[in-house]
Design an enzyme around this catalytic site. Structure first.
Site, short mmCIF file in Angstrom:
data_model
loop_
_atom_site.label_atom_id
_atom_site.label_comp_id
_atom_site.label_asym_id
_atom_site.label_seq_id
_atom_site.Cartn_x
_atom_site.Cartn_y
_atom_site.Cartn_z
N CYS A 81 -5.69 -8.04 5.44
CA CYS A 81 -4.56 -8.34 6.30
C CYS A 81 -4.52 -9.43 7.24
CB CYS A 81 -4.79 -7.00 7.18
SG CYS A 81 -3.20 -6.64 8.17
N HIS A 185 -4.40 -2.90 2.85
CA HIS A 185 -5.84 -2.46 3.54
C HIS A 185 -6.52 -1.70 2.43
CE1 HIS A 185 -5.60 -3.26 7.84
NE2 HIS A 185 -4.29 -3.30 7.82
N GLU A 187 -9.28 -0.19 2.34
CA GLU A 187 -10.36 0.92 2.88
C GLU A 187 -9.36 2.03 3.50
OE1 GLU A 187 -8.92 -1.48 6.81
OE2 GLU A 187 -9.18 -2.03 4.42
#
Length: 210
Positions: A81, A185, A187
């Site tokens: 990001c 993202h 994650e």
């Protein structure tokens, strides 16, 4: 020596990234120690927040030269990001701010018709433009999770590995040598994102790069 060092400069979703690596069986250390980061086998530069504030924090913590050295010697690095956006020459969030200058280009705000809300938030289909090791066993047009108001415009289109579309196509991932960075993202992107993190954790480290 840490296998994976996640750079802590108080601007990232650090624990979520760390837990992502743990879920795929890899230990990652959250650290702001320049020496520990420099010696790691792999490095992650996460980021949530404003471009200018983030660059200021990296400079204050003497991490800019460390990051540049890591990339220059070929240590695998993953930006996430804001960690993607700062790799470029300049960002225009709340002014004009000098970036890390590792890649040529700029980071600009979405200017879109009223039907497109900014920030761009949620799941988006992501098209693989140039396959690489980080995308191994990840299907083209997979969905990843995004939260951002700004996007990067690389001078060299050859660094673009993945594109997504929000009002217009934008760069969703770059890859150059052992440097990778995503606007999305991983994650937060469930199984597909975890696979990307696993690929990064298992990417070969070139001899002498760490």
């Amino acid at each position: 020596m840490a296998e994976i060092a996640i750079i802590d400069y108080q601007m990232g979703n650090l624990r979520s990234v760390q837990k992502g690596f743990e879920r795929v069986g890899h230990h990652a250390v959250v650290t702001s120690d320049p020496a520990e980061i420099a010696q790691a086998s792999r490095v992650v530069l996460p980021g949530v927040g404003a471009f200018g504030d983030a660059i200021t924090e990296l400079r204050r913590r003497d991490l800019v030269s460390v990051i540049r050295d890591i990339v220059a010697r070929g240590t695998p690095m993953l930006g996430i990001c804001l960690g993607l956006q700062m790799l470029f020459d300049v960002g225009y969030e709340g002014g004009e701010f000098e970036g890390l200058g590792i890649l040529a280009g700029k980071c600009v705000r979405f200017h879109l018709p009223a039907e497109f809300k900014v920030p761009h938030m949620g799941w988006n289909r992501s098209h693989i433009v140039r396959p690489n090791a980080l995308l191994s066993d990840i299907a083209d047009n997979s969905y990843f999770y995004y939260v951002h108001s700004y996007y990067v415009v690389p001078t060299d289109a050859n660094v673009i590995a993945v594109q997504a579309d929000y009002g217009h196509p934008f760069c969703a991932m770059i890859a150059k040598g052992q440097l990778f960075a995503t606007q999305f993202h991983p994650e937060k992107s469930q199984a597909t994102g975890l696979k990307l993190l696993q690929n990064f954790a298992e990417i070969p480290v070139l001899q002498g790069s760490a």
